[in-house]
Design a protein around this motif. Structure first.
Motif, PDB file in Angstrom:
ATOM      1  N   GLU A   1      72.906 108.346 -34.239  1.00  0.00           N
ATOM      2  CA  GLU A   1      73.080 108.099 -35.667  1.00  0.00           C
ATOM      3  C   GLU A   1      74.484 107.606 -35.996  1.00  0.00           C
ATOM      4  OE1 GLU A   1      70.817 108.648 -38.629  1.00  0.00           O
ATOM      5  OE2 GLU A   1      69.829 107.907 -36.853  1.00  0.00           O
TER       6      GLU A   1
ATOM      7  N   MET B   1      56.610 116.916 -41.592  1.00  0.00           N
ATOM      8  CA  MET B   1      58.036 117.026 -41.256  1.00  0.00           C
ATOM      9  C   MET B   1      58.746 118.008 -42.184  1.00  0.00           C
ATOM     10  SD  MET B   1      59.267 113.204 -40.208  1.00  0.00           S
ATOM     11  CE  MET B   1      60.836 113.766 -39.553  1.00  0.00           C
TER      12      MET B   1
ATOM     13  N   PHE C   1      66.957 126.072 -35.943  1.00  0.00           N
ATOM     14  CA  PHE C   1      66.002 126.520 -36.955  1.00  0.00           C
ATOM     15  C   PHE C   1      65.004 127.517 -36.376  1.00  0.00           C
ATOM     16  CE2 PHE C   1      67.800 122.870 -38.868  1.00  0.00           C
ATOM     17  CZ  PHE C   1      67.719 123.078 -40.233  1.00  0.00           C
TER      18      PHE C   1
ATOM     19  N   ALA D   1      66.222 119.725 -40.551  1.00  0.00           N
ATOM     20  CA  ALA D   1      66.969 119.553 -39.302  1.00  0.00           C
ATOM     21  C   ALA D   1      67.708 118.220 -39.314  1.00  0.00           C
ATOM     22  CB  ALA D   1      66.026 119.631 -38.111  1.00  0.00           C
TER      23      ALA D   1
ATOM     24  N   ARG E   1      78.903 118.690 -42.324  1.00  0.00           N
ATOM     25  CA  ARG E   1      77.741 119.283 -41.653  1.00  0.00           C
ATOM     26  C   ARG E   1      77.806 119.232 -40.127  1.00  0.00           C
ATOM     27  NH1 ARG E   1      73.433 117.055 -45.569  1.00  0.00           N
ATOM     28  NH2 ARG E   1      73.301 118.700 -47.119  1.00  0.00           N
TER      29      ARG E   1
ATOM     30  N   MET F   1      72.912 124.002 -36.208  1.00  0.00           N
ATOM     31  CA  MET F   1      71.929 124.994 -36.633  1.00  0.00           C
ATOM     32  C   MET F   1      70.697 124.950 -35.745  1.00  0.00           C
ATOM     33  SD  MET F   1      70.624 125.761 -40.439  1.00  0.00           S
ATOM     34  CE  MET F   1      69.289 126.899 -40.789  1.00  0.00           C
TER      35      MET F   1
ATOM     36  N   MET G   1      78.182 115.079 -45.634  1.00  0.00           N
ATOM     37  CA  MET G   1      77.768 114.461 -44.381  1.00  0.00           C
ATOM     38  C   MET G   1      78.852 114.613 -43.314  1.00  0.00           C
ATOM     39  SD  MET G   1      74.745 113.209 -44.472  1.00  0.00           S
ATOM     40  CE  MET G   1      73.489 113.076 -45.723  1.00  0.00           C
TER      41      MET G   1
ATOM     42  N   ARG H   1      70.345 120.225 -29.007  1.00  0.00           N
ATOM     43  CA  ARG H   1      70.471 119.212 -30.057  1.00  0.00           C
ATOM     44  C   ARG H   1      71.600 119.564 -31.019  1.00  0.00           C
ATOM     45  NH1 ARG H   1      65.459 118.214 -34.063  1.00  0.00           N
ATOM     46  NH2 ARG H   1      66.065 120.286 -34.730  1.00  0.00           N
ATOM     47  N   ALA H   2      71.721 120.870 -31.325  1.00  0.00           N
ATOM     48  CA  ALA H   2      72.772 121.284 -32.249  1.00  0.00           C
ATOM     49  C   ALA H   2      74.150 121.227 -31.580  1.00  0.00           C
ATOM     50  CB  ALA H   2      72.494 122.697 -32.750  1.00  0.00           C
TER      51      ALA H   2
ATOM     52  N   THR I   1      57.549 121.740 -41.214  1.00  0.00           N
ATOM     53  CA  THR I   1      58.085 122.208 -39.936  1.00  0.00           C
ATOM     54  C   THR I   1      59.610 122.120 -39.916  1.00  0.00           C
ATOM     55  OG1 THR I   1      57.838 119.999 -39.015  1.00  0.00           O
ATOM     56  CG2 THR I   1      56.038 121.532 -38.624  1.00  0.00           C
ATOM     57  N   GLU I   2      60.211 121.890 -41.082  1.00  0.00           N
ATOM     58  CA  GLU I   2      61.671 121.851 -41.228  1.00  0.00           C
ATOM     59  C   GLU I   2      62.330 120.700 -40.482  1.00  0.00           C
ATOM     60  OE1 GLU I   2      63.515 124.282 -43.068  1.00  0.00           O
ATOM     61  OE2 GLU I   2      62.714 126.260 -42.531  1.00  0.00           O
ATOM     62  N   GLN I   3      61.562 119.704 -40.076  1.00  0.00           N
ATOM     63  CA  GLN I   3      62.195 118.572 -39.389  1.00  0.00           C
ATOM     64  C   GLN I   3      63.096 117.791 -40.331  1.00  0.00           C
ATOM     65  OE1 GLN I   3      59.588 116.171 -36.760  1.00  0.00           O
ATOM     66  NE2 GLN I   3      58.089 117.780 -37.050  1.00  0.00           N
TER      67      GLN I   3
ATOM     68  N   GLU J   1      65.656 111.894 -26.898  1.00  0.00           N
ATOM     69  CA  GLU J   1      65.948 111.326 -28.225  1.00  0.00           C
ATOM     70  C   GLU J   1      66.292 112.400 -29.243  1.00  0.00           C
ATOM     71  OE1 GLU J   1      63.131 107.382 -28.285  1.00  0.00           O
ATOM     72  OE2 GLU J   1      62.168 109.346 -28.303  1.00  0.00           O
TER      73      GLU J   1
ATOM     74  N   PHE K   1      69.941 112.527 -30.961  1.00  0.00           N
ATOM     75  CA  PHE K   1      69.794 112.071 -32.353  1.00  0.00           C
ATOM     76  C   PHE K   1      71.128 111.902 -33.087  1.00  0.00           C
ATOM     77  CE2 PHE K   1      68.870 112.431 -36.861  1.00  0.00           C
ATOM     78  CZ  PHE K   1      67.772 111.603 -36.987  1.00  0.00           C
ATOM     79  N   ARG K   2      71.897 112.969 -33.099  1.00  0.00           N
ATOM     80  CA  ARG K   2      73.160 112.954 -33.836  1.00  0.00           C
ATOM     81  C   ARG K   2      74.087 111.841 -33.328  1.00  0.00           C
ATOM     82  NH1 ARG K   2      76.096 113.140 -37.982  1.00  0.00           N
ATOM     83  NH2 ARG K   2      78.275 113.238 -37.430  1.00  0.00           N
TER      84      ARG K   2
ATOM     85  N   TYR L   1      68.305 100.975 -40.615  1.00  0.00           N
ATOM     86  CA  TYR L   1      67.480 101.453 -39.500  1.00  0.00           C
ATOM     87  C   TYR L   1      66.470 100.377 -39.105  1.00  0.00           C
ATOM     88  CZ  TYR L   1      69.506 106.025 -40.301  1.00  0.00           C
ATOM     89  OH  TYR L   1      70.373 107.070 -40.429  1.00  0.00           O
TER      90      TYR L   1
ATOM     91  N   ALA M   1      62.119 123.226 -35.039  1.00  0.00           N
ATOM     92  CA  ALA M   1      62.184 122.014 -35.861  1.00  0.00           C
ATOM     93  C   ALA M   1      62.578 120.776 -35.063  1.00  0.00           C
ATOM     94  CB  ALA M   1      63.129 122.208 -37.057  1.00  0.00           C
ATOM     95  N   LEU M   2      62.039 120.653 -33.847  1.00  0.00           N
ATOM     96  CA  LEU M   2      62.287 119.426 -33.079  1.00  0.00           C
ATOM     97  C   LEU M   2      61.538 118.270 -33.729  1.00  0.00           C
ATOM     98  CD1 LEU M   2      61.941 120.741 -29.427  1.00  0.00           C
ATOM     99  CD2 LEU M   2      64.004 120.443 -30.786  1.00  0.00           C
ATOM    100  N   PHE M   3      62.081 117.057 -33.606  1.00  0.00           N
ATOM    101  CA  PHE M   3      61.381 115.877 -34.124  1.00  0.00           C
ATOM    102  C   PHE M   3      60.217 115.599 -33.183  1.00  0.00           C
ATOM    103  CE2 PHE M   3      65.940 115.035 -35.238  1.00  0.00           C
ATOM    104  CZ  PHE M   3      65.811 115.474 -36.544  1.00  0.00           C
ATOM    105  N   ASP M   4      58.991 115.799 -33.647  1.00  0.00           N
ATOM    106  CA  ASP M   4      57.883 115.766 -32.689  1.00  0.00           C
ATOM    107  C   ASP M   4      57.469 114.354 -32.290  1.00  0.00           C
ATOM    108  OD1 ASP M   4      56.644 115.157 -35.051  1.00  0.00           O
ATOM    109  OD2 ASP M   4      55.658 117.104 -35.246  1.00  0.00           O
TER     110      ASP M   4
ATOM    111  N   ALA N   1      70.619 118.544 -41.501  1.00  0.00           N
ATOM    112  CA  ALA N   1      71.636 119.350 -40.833  1.00  0.00           C
ATOM    113  C   ALA N   1      72.388 118.529 -39.788  1.00  0.00           C
ATOM    114  CB  ALA N   1      70.988 120.570 -40.179  1.00  0.00           C
ATOM    115  N   LEU N   2      71.730 117.521 -39.237  1.00  0.00           N
ATOM    116  CA  LEU N   2      72.393 116.676 -38.243  1.00  0.00           C
ATOM    117  C   LEU N   2      73.149 115.527 -38.910  1.00  0.00           C
ATOM    118  CD1 LEU N   2      69.530 116.682 -35.625  1.00  0.00           C
ATOM    119  CD2 LEU N   2      71.812 117.610 -35.270  1.00  0.00           C
ATOM    120  N   GLY N   3      73.234 115.570 -40.237  1.00  0.00           N
ATOM    121  CA  GLY N   3      74.063 114.598 -40.940  1.00  0.00           C
ATOM    122  C   GLY N   3      73.352 113.301 -41.293  1.00  0.00           C
ATOM    123  N   THR N   4      72.015 113.283 -41.228  1.00  0.00           N
ATOM    124  CA  THR N   4      71.283 112.059 -41.547  1.00  0.00           C
ATOM    125  C   THR N   4      70.564 112.208 -42.882  1.00  0.00           C
ATOM    126  OG1 THR N   4      70.999 111.441 -39.255  1.00  0.00           O
ATOM    127  CG2 THR N   4      69.380 110.576 -40.799  1.00  0.00           C
TER     128      THR N   4
END
Ligand SMILES: Nc1ncnc2c1ncn2[C@@H]1O[C@H](COP(=O)(O)OP(=O)(O)O)[C@@H](O)[C@H]1O
Ligand SMILES: [Mg+2]
Lengths: 278, 257
Positions: A122, B118, A101, B126, A94, A99, A91, A166-167, B121-123, A114, A118-119, B35, A105-108, B129-132
């Motif tokens: 968090e 999710m 994708f 992702a 990373r 990355m 963790m 985002r990355a 679609t590789e969410q 947001e 995100f990172r 959360y 691979a956006l959070f839809d 990859a963002l550490g979560t």
């Protein structure tokens, strides 16, 4: 980097590669997707991974990120063997790598803001800093206006740029791009490539660029970005020599069949490579 | 149909993976970060979102139960016990089980399809990859939401069932409301309440969340895979609810005097 020698003198040690694969083999079920692949990315380098679809490019990137584990061989980030690193260490490592994708691979369920934030949210960054940083990276990719949109409202090219933002928000030292221009028109592709070149040349971000489009690969290997007086210009080398820190890696059926600069790739007499380049 | 049945080895592996997911989710539930916002969103979705169907389910179950049992009871001259019969059946079995089945159908399918999309679609990748940690961010809030909301929903289902029974008893069978309600209340003991309104719903809620999240997380094969996972989540959690209900009942009966 240096370390104390036995007699007390200090000797220089070559720094560990940012990312390294050592003789990695990966199966999905009974299919061998990667077969003894070795790879190293040193600080300041850009590696362009070429290969037809299904040759294992995305798998290679996921291994580098620790999203998949190898069946044999080792994956190291900054010299740390991911196979031995705990979840906590993973963790921590990373965020050093960003990355993008293949399909963004956006959070839809989250807005552009947001997604990009995100990172930072968090790890509990304060609201003001988050807002500034999100504006900054969205500005870099030219999408300040889309900040309140939902991913479903964006075009393919905009999604890639949001994914890039985002990355970038955690200021990674390395970026992994998985076919960032796939399915985009030439003008939008050009725009994405320019962003990647700027990151490399102006911000000094190392990178692994995966693509099956040769044109993008040669663009990346022959153009440089120069910043002067706040403006960025792109200068094209005459196309005969590869940029010094840019190297090609070619994958075929999970094996590395070429590694080196583009002028050597162009001269290769391997039948598969000739066909790929043609 | 052959495609629906996994090989014994795959089945054992799947049970193991699901148990592992449950274990990880429980362990992570007590570790930071919490959360809170995701938990509240899920609680709203599971609890408030299921309220209408749970009320309808409870009401008509109680009503039909009264209709059926009153005619049977009158043959033995025990119409006065209708309330007891309805209340006990509802609180011990029908409330928790039907409530959980409805939630499996409504919420479980949603969880599986959401996590499944999710994944494809590789969410989820992702996010990693963002550490979560996706178990913390996605599974734990869903688990906590079903585990906390299922008992409340069951209470609602049972209350609506008793009201439904009352409506039939008074409106159609012409018994006095006092007789029905007294009989209903007196029929229940402490073990009915804790077993039916707490132990079972908590367990069933956990089953729905864990099974549905597992089905979602193991999705492969694009959009069709998501459809498959959704069906699987509903079928498997419904079956597990019915099977575990038998064993939970046995356990509760053993403890009650
Ligand atoms: N999760 C997976 N499960 C099974 N097979 C996979 C999975 N991911 C990729 N593959 C297979 O592995 C091979 C390499 O895939 P990938 O690394 O995505 O190739 P590329 O990115 O070069 O197109 C393909 O044949 C693909 O079908
Ligand atoms: Mg790919």
């Amino acid at each position: 980097m240096s370390r104390a020698n036995g007699d007390g003198s200090r000797v220089r040690v070559a720094p560990a590669p940012l990312i390294e694969l050592r003789n990695v083999t990966k199966y999905y079920g009974d299919v061998r997707v990667l077969d003894g692949v070795s790879f190293a990315l040193h600080e300041g380098q850009t590696k362009i991974v070429l290969g037809g679809s299904g040759s294992g490019k995305s798998t290679m990137l996921k291994l580098m990120m620790g999203l998949e584990t190898p069946d044999s061989g080792q994956v190291l980030i900054e010299g740390v063997d991911l196979g031995r690193a705990g979840e906590r260490q993973l963790m921590r490592l990373r965020p050093r790598i960003g990355m993008v994708f293949q399909e963004s691979a956006l959070f839809d369920s989250l807005s552009v803001f947001e997604n990009v934030a995100f990172r930072l949210s968090e790890v509990g960054t304060d609201e003001d800093t988050i807002r500034d940083r999100v504006r900054e990276v969205l500005g870099f990719v030219g999408l300040e206006d889309a900040i309140d949109k939902m991913p479903a409202e964006l075009s393919g090219g905009m999604k890639r740029r949001v994914a890039l933002a985002r990355a970038l928000v955690s200021r990674p030292a390395v970026m992994l791009y998985d076919e960032p221009t796939a399915g985009l028109d030439p003008i939008t592709s050009r725009r994405i490539n320019e962003l990647i070149i700027r990151l490399r040349d102006v911000r000094g971000v190392s990178g692994v660029f995966v693509t099956h489009r040769l044109r993008d690969a040669f663009t990346l290997a022959s153009e440089i970005a120069v910043e002067s007086g706040g403006r960025v210009r792109f200068i094209r080398e005459d196309g005969t020599f590869c940029l010094p820190h840019t190297r090609f890696v070619m994958l075929r059926n999970g094996r590395t069949i070429f590694e080196g600069p583009d002028e050597v790739l162009r001269r290769s007499d391997d039948a598969y490579i000739r066909q790929f380049i043609a | 149909m052959a495609g629906m049945l996994p090989s014994p080895k795959a089945a054992v592996l799947e049970v193991q993976e699901t148990a592992l997911l449950a274990f990880r989710a429980f362990r992570r539930a007590f570790r930071k970060p919490f959360y809170i916002r995701d938990i509240l969103t899920q609680m709203d979705h599971v609890g408030v979102g299921s309220l209408t169907i749970i009320m309808l389910t409870g009401f008509f179950t109680g009503a039909v139960l009264t209709l059926q049992s009153a005619s049977e009871m009158s043959r033995f001259g025990a119409v006065g016990l209708t309330g007891t019969l309805v209340a006990v059946s509802l609180v011990r079995e029908l409330g928790p089980v039907l409530g959980a089945l409805m939630v499996a159908g409504r919420v479980g399918s949603g969880m599986a399809s959401e996590l499944g999309s999710m994944i494809v679609t590789e969410q989820v990748n992702a996010m990693r990859a963002l550490g979560t940690d996706p178990i913390k961010k996605l599974v734990v809030p869903r688990l906590l939401a079903t585990v906390s909301m299922q008992p409340l929903l069951t209470v609602v289902a049972c209350s609506m069932g008793i009201i439904g029974g009352l409506a039939v008893a008074v409106g159609i069978l012409r018994t006095s409301p006092d007789l029905y309600l007294n009989s209903a209340w007196n029929g229940l003991d402490y073990y009915d309440i804790t077993g039916g309104l707490l132990v079972k719903p908590v367990f069933f809620g956990a089953v729905v969340a864990v099974v549905s999240c597992r089905c979602g997380m193991r999705t492969e094969g694009g959009t069709r895979g998501v459809g498959r996972s959704t069906t699987q989540a509903v079928v498997v959690s419904s079956l597990l609810i019915l099977v575990s209900d038998y064993f939970l009942t046995q356990l509760i009966l053993e403890y009650s005097p």
